[in-house]
Design a protein around this motif. Structure first.
Motif, PDB file in Angstrom:
ATOM      1  N   THR A  43      16.811  -1.975  21.151  1.00  8.59           N
ATOM      2  CA  THR A  43      18.251  -1.699  21.080  1.00  8.59           C
ATOM      3  C   THR A  43      18.478  -0.201  21.255  1.00  8.59           C
ATOM      4  O   THR A  43      17.524   0.585  21.245  1.00  8.59           O
ATOM      5  CB  THR A  43      18.863  -2.125  19.733  1.00  8.59           C
ATOM      6  OG1 THR A  43      18.572  -1.134  18.735  1.00  8.59           O
ATOM      7  CG2 THR A  43      18.339  -3.480  19.263  1.00  8.59           C
ATOM      8  N   LEU A  44      19.746   0.188  21.359  1.00  6.58           N
ATOM      9  CA  LEU A  44      20.086   1.611  21.457  1.00  6.58           C
ATOM     10  C   LEU A  44      20.352   2.242  20.097  1.00  6.58           C
ATOM     11  O   LEU A  44      20.632   3.437  20.021  1.00  6.58           O
ATOM     12  CB  LEU A  44      21.320   1.805  22.347  1.00  6.58           C
ATOM     13  CG  LEU A  44      21.247   1.279  23.774  1.00  6.58           C
ATOM     14  CD1 LEU A  44      22.513   1.667  24.550  1.00  6.58           C
ATOM     15  CD2 LEU A  44      20.012   1.797  24.485  1.00  6.58           C
ATOM     16  N   GLU A  46      22.919   1.589  18.003  1.00  9.69           N
ATOM     17  CA  GLU A  46      24.346   1.926  17.952  1.00  9.69           C
ATOM     18  C   GLU A  46      24.923   2.002  16.544  1.00  9.69           C
ATOM     19  O   GLU A  46      25.940   2.663  16.316  1.00  9.69           O
ATOM     20  CB  GLU A  46      25.160   0.894  18.751  1.00  9.69           C
ATOM     21  CG  GLU A  46      24.854   0.856  20.238  1.00  9.69           C
ATOM     22  CD  GLU A  46      23.797  -0.170  20.618  1.00  9.69           C
ATOM     23  OE1 GLU A  46      23.783  -0.591  21.784  1.00  9.69           O
ATOM     24  OE2 GLU A  46      22.985  -0.548  19.733  1.00  9.69           O
ATOM     25  N   GLY A  67      25.015   4.908  20.904  1.00  5.63           N
ATOM     26  CA  GLY A  67      23.941   4.324  21.703  1.00  5.63           C
ATOM     27  C   GLY A  67      23.586   5.151  22.927  1.00  5.63           C
ATOM     28  O   GLY A  67      22.428   5.544  23.096  1.00  5.63           O
ATOM     29  N   PRO A  68      24.553   5.450  23.794  1.00  3.78           N
ATOM     30  CA  PRO A  68      24.229   6.294  24.961  1.00  3.78           C
ATOM     31  C   PRO A  68      23.679   7.661  24.574  1.00  3.78           C
ATOM     32  O   PRO A  68      22.787   8.190  25.251  1.00  3.78           O
ATOM     33  CB  PRO A  68      25.581   6.416  25.678  1.00  3.78           C
ATOM     34  CG  PRO A  68      26.325   5.177  25.279  1.00  3.78           C
ATOM     35  CD  PRO A  68      25.913   4.917  23.856  1.00  3.78           C
ATOM     36  N   PRO A  92      18.841  -1.002  29.306  1.00  2.00           N
ATOM     37  CA  PRO A  92      19.599  -0.301  28.251  1.00  2.00           C
ATOM     38  C   PRO A  92      20.867  -1.054  27.864  1.00  2.00           C
ATOM     39  O   PRO A  92      21.678  -1.418  28.714  1.00  2.00           O
ATOM     40  CB  PRO A  92      19.944   1.045  28.913  1.00  2.00           C
ATOM     41  CG  PRO A  92      18.937   1.218  29.996  1.00  2.00           C
ATOM     42  CD  PRO A  92      18.635  -0.160  30.499  1.00  2.00           C
ATOM     43  N   GLY A  93      21.016  -1.321  26.572  1.00  2.00           N
ATOM     44  CA  GLY A  93      22.214  -1.972  26.066  1.00  2.00           C
ATOM     45  C   GLY A  93      22.234  -3.478  26.166  1.00  2.00           C
ATOM     46  O   GLY A  93      23.239  -4.114  25.808  1.00  2.00           O
ATOM     47  N   ARG A  94      21.139  -4.081  26.630  1.00  2.04           N
ATOM     48  CA  ARG A  94      21.109  -5.549  26.722  1.00  2.04           C
ATOM     49  C   ARG A  94      21.310  -6.176  25.341  1.00  2.04           C
ATOM     50  O   ARG A  94      22.018  -7.171  25.174  1.00  2.04           O
ATOM     51  CB  ARG A  94      19.787  -6.004  27.326  1.00  2.04           C
ATOM     52  CG  ARG A  94      19.597  -7.526  27.411  1.00  2.04           C
ATOM     53  CD  ARG A  94      20.619  -8.170  28.335  1.00  2.04           C
ATOM     54  NE  ARG A  94      20.438  -9.585  28.488  1.00  2.04           N
ATOM     55  CZ  ARG A  94      19.880 -10.147  29.578  1.00  2.04           C
ATOM     56  NH1 ARG A  94      19.445  -9.399  30.566  1.00  2.04           N
ATOM     57  NH2 ARG A  94      19.784 -11.453  29.663  1.00  2.04           N
ATOM     58  N   ARG A  96      22.344  -5.273  21.282  1.00  2.00           N
ATOM     59  CA  ARG A  96      22.951  -4.269  20.428  1.00  2.00           C
ATOM     60  C   ARG A  96      22.269  -4.235  19.071  1.00  2.00           C
ATOM     61  O   ARG A  96      21.806  -5.261  18.553  1.00  2.00           O
ATOM     62  CB  ARG A  96      24.449  -4.556  20.261  1.00  2.00           C
ATOM     63  CG  ARG A  96      25.180  -3.452  19.481  1.00  2.00           C
ATOM     64  CD  ARG A  96      26.658  -3.748  19.354  1.00  2.00           C
ATOM     65  NE  ARG A  96      27.287  -2.790  18.461  1.00  2.00           N
ATOM     66  CZ  ARG A  96      27.891  -1.676  18.855  1.00  2.00           C
ATOM     67  NH1 ARG A  96      27.944  -1.374  20.145  1.00  2.00           N
ATOM     68  NH2 ARG A  96      28.448  -0.866  17.970  1.00  2.00           N
TER      69      ARG A  96
END
Length: 311
Positions: A43-44, A46, A67-68, A92-94, A96
């Motif tokens: 995950t990022l 977030e 996240g970014p 990326p971001g698939r 959360r």
């Protein structure tokens, strides 16, 4: 196809920063030795709490831009560790960040915890069959400390290892099956963690107002349960500290007047030792009668110095 290095290590972690805190020394050591070190992040992150006030606007309950931002932090951390191969599970971001159990984030249908394990594992199978690692590192079944994403990372990694070796599974899409030689679960030897806290107490607690306890450190196990140990020299310890410092929204690393930093804190501001030795358990429960292995690849077929009859 470019020839792969003789030794290949894959690590599967839940969020950006988990890899540096848990396995920074290990990643720096094997990257420096010429092994292919591949990090897969699920995950990022977030839902992480943001430490620097100037970046508080990134939080999930405000702009939801953390996240970014953490992609950049992770990229910086990988440079510090000397790791060139980093991938996000499914892109990326698939998936959360799931937050903790009982929070609204954990109810989101796009969070990692809610993902179908086989579907998520299919993305990791692609990475495993491409990289063909002899060694894979992830968490224990409780995720080290019970975070939903850590538990899910364990489940997905475990299932992907099974599927990647299956000649009947998607070979037309994902390529030749590959059997991972050895799977480890990250852990921390109780004596090392307690000694680290003792050093911090003897030094007056360091720069943080309070100290955490050994019970706050994920994956602490009795020393007898440790199956492998990776010790870091000055270079690896410094690389780990620099990588952790790169995750500036999540970690505060204490400066040290001489030598590598000895402590850090997360958003709770509770100091804990920055460990320069990292520990692992064998996922299959195999015994190491000669004591803990000092090389994660020791005895594996198909590696430099490997031998037949490996576990």
């Amino acid at each position: 196809m470019t020839e792969l290095p003789a030794r290949r290590l894959m690590l599967v972690h839940a969020h950006p920063d988990d890899e540096s805190i848990t396995n920074g020394v290990t990643m720096a050591r094997y990257a420096a030795e010429g092994a292919l070190v591949t990090l897969v992040t699920c995950t990022l992150g977030e839902e992480g709490e943001v430490i620097p006030p100037a970046l508080a606007h990134l939080a999930a309950d405000r702009e939801d831009g953390l996240g970014p931002h953490r992609i950049g932090e992770l990229r910086h951390a990988m440079r510090e560790l000397g790791v060139a191969d980093h991938r996000f599970l499914g892109g990326p971001g698939r998936y959360r960040d799931s937050g903790m159990f009982g929070t609204p984030a954990n109810e989101r249908p796009d969070c990692f915890w809610r993902a179908d394990v086989d579907e998520a594992a299919s993305h990791l199978v692609e990475e495993i069959r491409q990289v063909r690692p002899q060694v894979l590192v992830t968490y224990d079944p409780n995720g080290g400390y019970g975070h939903p994403d850590h538990i899910q990372a364990h489940r997905v990694a475990t299932r992907a290892v099974e599927l990647a070796a299956d000649p009947a599974y998607r070979t037309e899409r994902d390529g030749t099956p590959h059997r991972v030689g050895r799977v480890y679960w990250s852990c921390a030897a109780r004596s090392v963690v307690e000694e680290g806290f003792a050093r911090l107490r003897a030094a007056g607690g360091g720069p943080f107002p309070e100290l955490a306890s050994a019970g706050d450190v994920p994956g602490v196990v009795d020393d007898a349960e440790v199956d492998a140990v990776v010790e870091g020299g000055a270079a690896e310890a410094a690389a780990k500290a620099a990588a952790m410092r790169a995750h500036a929204t999540q970690i505060v690393v204490a400066d040290s007047p001489s030598g590598p930093p000895e402590s850090f804190a997360l958003s709770n501001r509770l100091g804990q030792p920055l460990l320069h030795t990292e520990h692992f358990r064998l996922a299959d429960g195999a015994e190491t009668p000669g004591g803990p292995l000092r090389d994660l690849f020791e005895g594996l077929v198909g590696t430099a110095g490997g031998a037949e009859g490996a576990r």
